[in-house]
Write an enzyme that holds these catalytic residues in place. Structure first.
Site, PDB file in Angstrom:
ATOM      1  N   CYS A 355       7.553  -1.412  -1.524  1.00  0.00           N
ATOM      2  CA  CYS A 355       7.608  -1.219  -2.974  1.00  0.00           C
ATOM      3  C   CYS A 355       7.902  -2.533  -3.713  1.00  0.00           C
ATOM      4  CB  CYS A 355       8.644  -0.168  -3.331  1.00  0.00           C
ATOM      5  SG  CYS A 355       9.982  -0.070  -2.156  1.00  0.00           S
TER       6      CYS A 355
HETATM    7  O1  SLP Z   1       8.704  -0.664   3.053  1.00  0.00           O
HETATM    8  C1  SLP Z   1       9.898  -0.325   2.898  1.00  0.00           C
HETATM    9  O2  SLP Z   1      10.835  -0.967   3.336  1.00  0.00           O
HETATM   10  C2  SLP Z   1      10.265   0.935   2.126  1.00  0.00           C
HETATM   11  C3  SLP Z   1       9.183   1.536   1.432  1.00  0.00           C
HETATM   12 SE1  SLP Z   1       9.742   3.214   0.591  1.00  0.00          SE
END
Ligand code: SLP
Length: 406
Positions: A355
Site C-alpha cells: 500500500c
Molecule cells: O504489503 C504489505 O506489507 C501489506 C499490504 Se496490506
C-alpha cells in the site's frame, strides 16, 4: 523456442493465494449456502450454521472463545473499529473516570504500524479527537521497547495498540510483555480513578506464521486478516470477554442485528466459511508451515550472503523476526529496490508494503534503524508455505544478473 522461465512469487506479506481447501470451502458455500443467514428457513439456518462453525474455527486458532470473534470486512475495518471504540469508551465517561472534561483521549502506538492504524490516528490528531504518541521503535532492533511505551502513559491514556509483527521487516513486537505491564498499571489506575488502558494488537502478519494465542498475549483486541494466511479477503476482530469487566466494542455503523448488532449487514457466508477453513488449516499445520518457511527464508538469506558478501545486508536481523520475511538492502549499487526488481521480470516481490508503492525509501525501514541509503535499495522477500528451496538458487541468480548490469 525459449523455455518460459517460471515466475517466482515472493510477496506473501502483501497477500497470499487461497489454499486449495479454502477455494473448495468458498465455492461450496457459494453454491449451497447462498441463503440469508438471518432467514428462519432451513437453508437460512444452514447458512447460519456455517458461520457459527467458522467462528469456532477462528476462535480455536487463537485459543479464544467463539463469542469473542466478530466477523468484519478485513484488517482495516477491524483496526478502525478498535480505534473508534477506544475514543467512544473514553468520551462516554467510562473512560474518563474523574478526568477533566477538557482532556482528550490519549492513544499510544508505534511509529512502524500499518497504515490502517497510522492513518486513522493521524486523522484523529488532525481533527483534534485524540492525542497520539507514535513511540519510536529501537533503531538497533526495530522492536518497540516496553519502557519507551511506559514512560509515555498519561492519566488520559485509553489505548495501547502495537502490531504483533511488522509487515516490512518481519520484526516481532513484545506484545505479551507490553500487555502484562499495562494490566499491572491498570490495577493501580483503577484505584486512582483513572481509565483502564485498552490493549490491541494487529496480528495480520503473524497469524499462520507464528503461534498467536490471545491468552498468552493478554490483549483485549486482536485483528485477524484472512488474506495473509491463505484465506479470503475478509477479516475478524477478537474482543476479550471478561467476567468482571467487559471489554467495550462500539459499532461504526448501524443496520440489522447481524454480529450482535456490532457489525451489521447480511453476512458474506462464503467468505466467512472460507476464513474458518483457513483458520482450521493453521490450527492443524502451523508448526509445519513455520518450519518450512523458516528453512526456505534462512536458505535464501544464506545464499544471498554467499553471493553478494558485504554488498548485501539483512535488515533488522538482530531482532526476533517472522519465519518468512527478509528485508535485504544491496550496497555498491545506484539502483533503488524498485529498479532492481524491475530487472527481475520473473521475481514478484516488493520494496515494502504494497500500500506504500515503490517510489521512495520506506519510512518504516528508516524508522526501524535502516539508513536512508540502505532503505533506498531495499527489497522485501517474503516466502510462502510452498516456496521451494529449489527456487532459491533461481532467485539469487535473478538478483545477481540484475545487479551485474548496474
Ligand atoms: O504489503 C504489505 O506489507 C501489506 C499490504 Se496490506
Amino acid at each position: 523456442m525459449e523455455l518460459q522461465a517460471k515466475k517466482i512469487y515472493l510477496d506473501y506479506n502483501a497477500t497470499t493465494p487461497l489454499a486449495p481447501e479454502v477455494i473448495l470451502c468458498v465455492s461450496e458455500a457459494l453454491t449451497n449456502a447462498w441463503a440469508n443467514p438471518s432467514s428462519s428457513s432451513e437453508i437460512g439456518q444452514s447458512a447460519k450454521e456455517l458461520i457459527n462453525q467458522a467462528r469456532k474455527k477462528v476462535a480455536t486458532m487463537l485459543n479464544a472463545k467463539p463469542s469473542e470473534i466478530t466477523f468484519v470486512s478485513g484488517g482495516t475495518e477491524a483496526n478502525n473499529m478498535v480505534l473508534h471504540t477506544a475514543l467512544k469508551y473514553f468520551n462516554s465517561g467510562s473512560g474518563k473516570l474523574g478526568q477533566g472534561a477538557s482532556l482528550k483521549p490519549h492513544i499510544l502506538t508505534t511509529n512502524v504500524e500499518h497504515d490502517a492504524i497510522l492513518l486513522p490516528l493521524r486523522h484523529y490528531e488532525t481533527e483534534k479527537l485524540a492525542d497520539v504518541d507514535f513511540v519510536p521503535v529501537s533503531m538497533s532492533s526495530g522492536q518497540v521497547l516496553i519502557e519507551e511505551i511506559e514512560k509515555l502513559i498519561k492519566p488520559n491514556t485509553c489505548l495501547v495498540t502495537v502490531m504483533l509483527a511488522n509487515n516490512e521487516t518481519g520484526v516481532i513486537m513484545p506484545v505479551a510483555e507490553i500487555s502484562r505491564k499495562i494490566r499491572e498499571l491498570n490495577e493501580i489506575r483503577q484505584k486512582e480513578g483513572l481509565c483502564r488502558i485498552l490493549i490491541h494488537t494487529d496480528a495480520a502478519q503473524a497469524i499462520g506464521k507464528i503461534s498467536v494465542d490471545v491468552e498468552e498475549l493478554g490483549v483485549d483486541y486482536l485483528t485477524i486478516v484472512g488474506h495473509k494466511f491463505y484465506g479470503p479477503r475478509i477479516g475478524a476482530l477478537f474482543v476479550k470477554e471478561m467476567a468482571e469487566d467487559s471489554t467495550p466494542l462500539y459499532p461504526m455503523f448501524f443496520g440489522g442485528g447481524q454480529e450482535r448488532g456490532l457489525r451489521p449487514g447480511t453476512e458474506n457466508t462464503p467468505m466467512i466459511h472460507g476464513l474458518g477453513c483457513a483458520a482450521e488449516l493453521v490450527s492443524q499445520n502451523l508448526q509445519k508451515y513455520q518450519e518450512a518457511m523458516k528453512k526456505t527464508r534462512d536458505l535464501l538469506e544464506k545464499s544471498l550472503i554467499v553471493e553478494f558478501g558485504e554488498n548485501i545486508i539483512v535488515n533488522c536481523d538482530t531482532a526476533l523476526r517472522l519465519p518468512n520475511t527478509s528485508s535485504v538492502s544491496f550496497r555498491e549499487t545506484t539502483m533503488t529496490g524498485g529498479e532492481i526488481l524491475s530487472r527481475c521480470p520473473h521475481l514478484m516481490a516488493s520494496t515494502g508494503a504494497a500500500c506504500h508503492g515503490t517510489g521512495k525509501p520506506s519510512v518504516i525501514l528508516m524508522a526501524s534503524g535502516v539508513s536512508c541509503e540502505d532503505a533506498r535499495s531495499a527489497v522485501r522477500l517474503s516466502v510462502g508455505r510452498d516456496t521451494a528451496p529449489a527456487e532459491i538458487e533461481q532467485i539469487v541468480q535473478m538478483l545477481k544478473l540484475a545487479l551485474k548490469r548496474d
